[in-house]
Design a protein around this motif. Structure first.
Motif, PDB file in Angstrom:
ATOM      1  N   GLY A 209      20.401 -47.713  34.021  1.00 15.84           N
ATOM      2  CA  GLY A 209      20.022 -47.133  32.742  1.00 15.84           C
ATOM      3  C   GLY A 209      20.492 -47.915  31.532  1.00 15.84           C
ATOM      4  N   TRP A 210      20.168 -47.352  30.366  1.00 14.38           N
ATOM      5  CA  TRP A 210      20.619 -47.855  29.070  1.00 14.38           C
ATOM      6  C   TRP A 210      21.051 -46.657  28.233  1.00 14.38           C
ATOM      7  CZ3 TRP A 210      21.367 -52.902  28.171  1.00 14.38           C
ATOM      8  CH2 TRP A 210      20.657 -53.827  28.943  1.00 14.38           C
ATOM      9  N   ARG A 211      21.649 -46.906  27.073  1.00 18.87           N
ATOM     10  CA  ARG A 211      22.085 -45.801  26.212  1.00 18.87           C
ATOM     11  C   ARG A 211      21.633 -46.045  24.776  1.00 18.87           C
ATOM     12  NH1 ARG A 211      27.542 -46.412  28.655  1.00 18.87           N
ATOM     13  NH2 ARG A 211      28.493 -46.262  26.591  1.00 18.87           N
ATOM     14  N   ALA A 212      20.342 -46.349  24.633  1.00 19.28           N
ATOM     15  CA  ALA A 212      19.817 -46.676  23.303  1.00 19.28           C
ATOM     16  C   ALA A 212      19.926 -45.496  22.344  1.00 19.28           C
ATOM     17  CB  ALA A 212      18.365 -47.134  23.415  1.00 19.28           C
ATOM     18  N   GLY A 213      19.813 -44.270  22.875  1.00 20.29           N
ATOM     19  CA  GLY A 213      19.919 -43.106  22.009  1.00 20.29           C
ATOM     20  C   GLY A 213      21.258 -43.022  21.305  1.00 20.29           C
ATOM     21  N   GLU A 214      22.309 -43.514  21.971  1.00 16.57           N
ATOM     22  CA  GLU A 214      23.627 -43.483  21.353  1.00 16.57           C
ATOM     23  C   GLU A 214      23.718 -44.430  20.158  1.00 16.57           C
ATOM     24  OE1 GLU A 214      26.642 -44.122  24.290  1.00 16.57           O
ATOM     25  OE2 GLU A 214      25.890 -42.535  25.592  1.00 16.57           O
ATOM     26  N   PHE A 215      22.922 -45.487  20.185  1.00 11.78           N
ATOM     27  CA  PHE A 215      22.890 -46.418  19.064  1.00 11.78           C
ATOM     28  C   PHE A 215      22.462 -45.669  17.797  1.00 11.78           C
ATOM     29  CE2 PHE A 215      20.598 -50.273  17.129  1.00 11.78           C
ATOM     30  CZ  PHE A 215      21.763 -50.773  16.564  1.00 11.78           C
ATOM     31  N   SER A 216      21.393 -44.887  17.917  1.00 12.95           N
ATOM     32  CA  SER A 216      20.940 -44.089  16.771  1.00 12.95           C
ATOM     33  C   SER A 216      21.992 -43.060  16.373  1.00 12.95           C
ATOM     34  CB  SER A 216      19.625 -43.388  17.109  1.00 12.95           C
ATOM     35  OG  SER A 216      18.601 -44.323  17.343  1.00 12.95           O
ATOM     36  N   ASP A 217      22.640 -42.448  17.383  1.00 13.69           N
ATOM     37  CA  ASP A 217      23.682 -41.463  17.076  1.00 13.69           C
ATOM     38  C   ASP A 217      24.812 -42.083  16.262  1.00 13.69           C
ATOM     39  OD1 ASP A 217      22.331 -39.461  18.411  1.00 13.69           O
ATOM     40  OD2 ASP A 217      23.442 -39.711  20.285  1.00 13.69           O
TER      41      ASP A 217
ATOM     42  N   VAL B 220      24.661 -44.754  14.380  1.00 15.60           N
ATOM     43  CA  VAL B 220      24.159 -45.080  13.040  1.00 15.60           C
ATOM     44  C   VAL B 220      24.194 -43.848  12.143  1.00 15.60           C
ATOM     45  CG1 VAL B 220      22.091 -45.770  11.771  1.00 15.60           C
ATOM     46  CG2 VAL B 220      22.755 -47.028  13.820  1.00 15.60           C
ATOM     47  N   ARG B 221      23.950 -42.683  12.749  1.00 14.17           N
ATOM     48  CA  ARG B 221      23.974 -41.430  11.971  1.00 14.17           C
ATOM     49  C   ARG B 221      25.387 -40.911  11.756  1.00 14.17           C
ATOM     50  NH1 ARG B 221      19.494 -40.168  15.665  1.00 14.17           N
ATOM     51  NH2 ARG B 221      17.523 -40.365  14.537  1.00 14.17           N
ATOM     52  N   GLY B 222      26.398 -41.588  12.305  1.00  9.37           N
ATOM     53  CA  GLY B 222      27.774 -41.205  12.007  1.00  9.37           C
ATOM     54  C   GLY B 222      28.556 -40.589  13.139  1.00  9.37           C
ATOM     55  N   ARG B 223      27.934 -40.392  14.320  1.00 12.04           N
ATOM     56  CA  ARG B 223      28.694 -39.829  15.443  1.00 12.04           C
ATOM     57  C   ARG B 223      29.601 -40.907  16.032  1.00 12.04           C
ATOM     58  NH1 ARG B 223      25.423 -36.766  19.886  1.00 12.04           N
ATOM     59  NH2 ARG B 223      27.450 -35.775  20.216  1.00 12.04           N
ATOM     60  N   SER B 224      30.824 -40.523  16.344  1.00 12.56           N
ATOM     61  CA  SER B 224      31.784 -41.491  16.861  1.00 12.56           C
ATOM     62  C   SER B 224      31.619 -41.673  18.366  1.00 12.56           C
ATOM     63  CB  SER B 224      33.212 -41.028  16.577  1.00 12.56           C
ATOM     64  OG  SER B 224      33.552 -39.924  17.407  1.00 12.56           O
ATOM     65  N   TYR B 225      32.209 -42.736  18.876  1.00 12.65           N
ATOM     66  CA  TYR B 225      32.225 -43.000  20.322  1.00 12.65           C
ATOM     67  C   TYR B 225      32.793 -41.806  21.076  1.00 12.65           C
ATOM     68  CZ  TYR B 225      33.655 -45.299  24.711  1.00 12.65           C
ATOM     69  OH  TYR B 225      33.846 -45.625  26.026  1.00 12.65           O
ATOM     70  N   LEU B 226      33.905 -41.260  20.584  1.00 10.83           N
ATOM     71  CA  LEU B 226      34.557 -40.160  21.284  1.00 10.83           C
ATOM     72  C   LEU B 226      33.720 -38.882  21.221  1.00 10.83           C
ATOM     73  CD1 LEU B 226      38.282 -40.752  20.247  1.00 10.83           C
ATOM     74  CD2 LEU B 226      37.156 -41.338  22.415  1.00 10.83           C
ATOM     75  N   GLU B 227      33.032 -38.638  20.109  1.00 11.78           N
ATOM     76  CA  GLU B 227      32.158 -37.465  20.006  1.00 11.78           C
ATOM     77  C   GLU B 227      31.004 -37.559  20.992  1.00 11.78           C
ATOM     78  OE1 GLU B 227      32.595 -36.188  15.295  1.00 11.78           O
ATOM     79  OE2 GLU B 227      31.215 -37.789  15.870  1.00 11.78           O
ATOM     80  N   ILE B 228      30.435 -38.731  21.118  1.00 13.74           N
ATOM     81  CA  ILE B 228      29.326 -38.933  22.060  1.00 13.74           C
ATOM     82  C   ILE B 228      29.803 -38.720  23.487  1.00 13.74           C
ATOM     83  CG2 ILE B 228      27.752 -40.667  22.997  1.00 13.74           C
ATOM     84  CD1 ILE B 228      27.638 -41.829  20.106  1.00 13.74           C
ATOM     85  N   ALA B 229      30.977 -39.248  23.803  1.00 11.27           N
ATOM     86  CA  ALA B 229      31.523 -39.093  25.154  1.00 11.27           C
ATOM     87  C   ALA B 229      31.815 -37.627  25.464  1.00 11.27           C
ATOM     88  CB  ALA B 229      32.788 -39.929  25.306  1.00 11.27           C
ATOM     89  N   ALA B 230      32.359 -36.901  24.491  1.00 15.56           N
ATOM     90  CA  ALA B 230      32.700 -35.488  24.707  1.00 15.56           C
ATOM     91  C   ALA B 230      31.463 -34.638  24.965  1.00 15.56           C
ATOM     92  CB  ALA B 230      33.463 -34.950  23.498  1.00 15.56           C
ATOM     93  N   ALA B 231      30.310 -35.093  24.482  1.00 14.26           N
ATOM     94  CA  ALA B 231      29.061 -34.356  24.681  1.00 14.26           C
ATOM     95  C   ALA B 231      28.339 -34.756  25.967  1.00 14.26           C
ATOM     96  CB  ALA B 231      28.151 -34.575  23.478  1.00 14.26           C
ATOM     97  N   GLY B 232      28.989 -35.555  26.805  1.00 14.53           N
ATOM     98  CA  GLY B 232      28.392 -35.939  28.087  1.00 14.53           C
ATOM     99  C   GLY B 232      27.724 -37.292  28.085  1.00 14.53           C
ATOM    100  N   GLY B 233      27.800 -37.996  26.953  1.00 13.56           N
ATOM    101  CA  GLY B 233      27.226 -39.339  26.893  1.00 13.56           C
ATOM    102  C   GLY B 233      28.242 -40.388  27.269  1.00 13.56           C
TER     103      GLY B 233
END
Length: 410
Positions: free
Chosen positions: A78-86, A88-101
């Motif tokens: 897989g890839w995680r292109a959606g996280e790139f947009s996240d 850019v919109r201000g979500r942090s690495y740790l916030e993305i990880a906590a949400a299951g990404g």
């Protein structure tokens, strides 16, 4: 013995010390036999016994040791292109990880692929890396996080090393994060790594190193000490992901456990720099990751001035550094980490080789080293890294064999 002549500038990177010393030789020639360098120097001083041998023509270009990418996560699903947009919109690495990404997302995609699918995907990435002049790659597991998938990833790396087109050095990163199914029993997962995964990896000879991601969202310093100690007893030398998202004494920990390298180091302290220098630990910087995460880069100037050998690697992975373009990472090391082009090149050749235990074998062009080199369409290192192009590599050679491009006969 074949030779390469009409080299406008040869960067041997033969000096083991001095980050800026790349051993430039103008109007040079290079001779090898059975995949090993026999002689490198000025064409005017070429020994007579080599002068009649078959020759290739470098066309007056720059020739460098084959690049060594000392930190990659080469096989994944897989890839995680959606996280790139996240992000850019201000979500942090740790916030993305906590949400299951983050890493957990890639683990799910990787577990879903069989060995052949992972192999063909990684082989495609590797071939593209070789076309850029990369001839040695350190490749980490860490997207399996269970015994079966970790072994599958490491078998892929062994098969790639056996079949080419580049050399592969494997690292077991089973301690990447705690997988979701062990979220309620992190001590149990550490036990699994120590008691089952690392012994199975060592028994099968599937890795040279053990790695741990030391961070609040991953593993603690005490957990890392235990994992590294177990790895050492099994013949796996430690490497550590440290001081990336927060400063928690990670560099000091790397020095304490005798790590061959400390990677990331965006938040390294002055005490950590001193500890790395005293212990001889290589600092592996990852400019693409800091670019994608919009982080301040590690203090490369302070590391170099403090006596630490600084390597530069891609950190190729599907989330936070989704590019294997090591030459671009070198340009970023110059622009964002304030390294000179010579320092960056040394960091992706000799010092990168040191970071994977292969200094003197790869990453330099000197008698006894592998005949791994790249021909670059540039007059010198400065112009190559200043004038950014999709690819300036016209030929890549591993063990004396052309793996990319072509060389005309002299």
């Amino acid at each position: 013995m074949p030779r390469l002549e009409n080299i406008g500038c040869l960067a041997t990177c033969a000096n083991p010390s001095g980050q800026d010393d790349i051993g430039r030789i103008h109007d040079a020639a290079l001779v090898w036999q059975d995949g090993i360098v026999r002689w490198a120097g000025s064409a005017a001083s070429l020994p007579p016994e080599y002068a009649e041998e078959p020759a290739w023509d470098a066309g007056g270009r720059l020739v460098i040791p084959g690049l060594v990418d000392a930190h990659t996560h080469l096989a994944f699903g897989g890839w995680r292109a959606g996280e790139f947009s996240d992000r850019v919109r201000g979500r942090s690495y740790l916030e993305i990880a906590a949400a299951g990404g983050g890493i957990a997302s890639t683990v799910r995609a990787t577990r879903a692929l069989d060995e052949e699918a992972l192999l063909e995907r990684a082989r495609g990435f590797l071939s593209a890396m070789v076309s850029l002049g990369v001839t040695t790659v350190e490749a980490k597991s860490g997207y399996g996080l269970d015994l079966e998938t970790e072994l599958r990833l490491l078998r892929v790396y062994r098969r790639l090393d056996e079949t080419g087109p580049a050399r592969i050095v494997s690292t077991c990163l089973a301690a990447h994060v705690v997988p979701p199914e062990w979220a309620g029993d992190r001590a149990g997962y550490v036990d699994l790594v120590v008691d089952e995964i690392l012994p199975a990896v060592a028994e099968r000879g599937l890795a040279d190193f053990v790695d741990v991601f030391v961070e609040d969202a991953a593993f603690s310093a005490d957990e890392a000490r235990r994992i590294c100690a177990r790895g050492r007893t099994l013949g796996l030398r430690p490497k550590l992901h440290v001081d990336q998202l927060s400063g928690g004494g990670g560099a000091e920990l790397a020095a304490e456990v005798g790590a061959v390298s400390a990677d990331h180091l965006e938040c390294v302290s002055e005490a950590g720099i001193a500890a790395l220098a005293e212990a001889g630990v290589v600092a592996v910087t990852l400019p693409l990751a800091t670019l994608y995460l919009d982080q301040a880069p590690p203090p490369a100037r302070a590391l170099i001035d403090g006596g630490v050998a600084v390597a530069v690697a891609s950190d190729f992975n599907p989330g936070t550094a989704p590019s294997y373009h090591l030459p671009f990472a070198l340009t970023l090391a110059c622009a964002r980490q304030r390294m000179t082009p010579s320092e960056a090149l040394k960091g992706a050749t000799r010092y990168a080789a040191r970071a994977i235990g292969l200094e003197g074998t790869v990453g330099s062009l000197e008698p006894g080293a592998a005949a791994d080199f790249a021909v670059i369409d540039a007059p010198d290192v400065e112009h190559w890294l200043y004038h950014l192009r999709p690819n300036a590599c016209t030929a890549a050679v591993t063990g004396g064999r052309i793996r990319h491009g072509h060389l005309a006969e002299a």
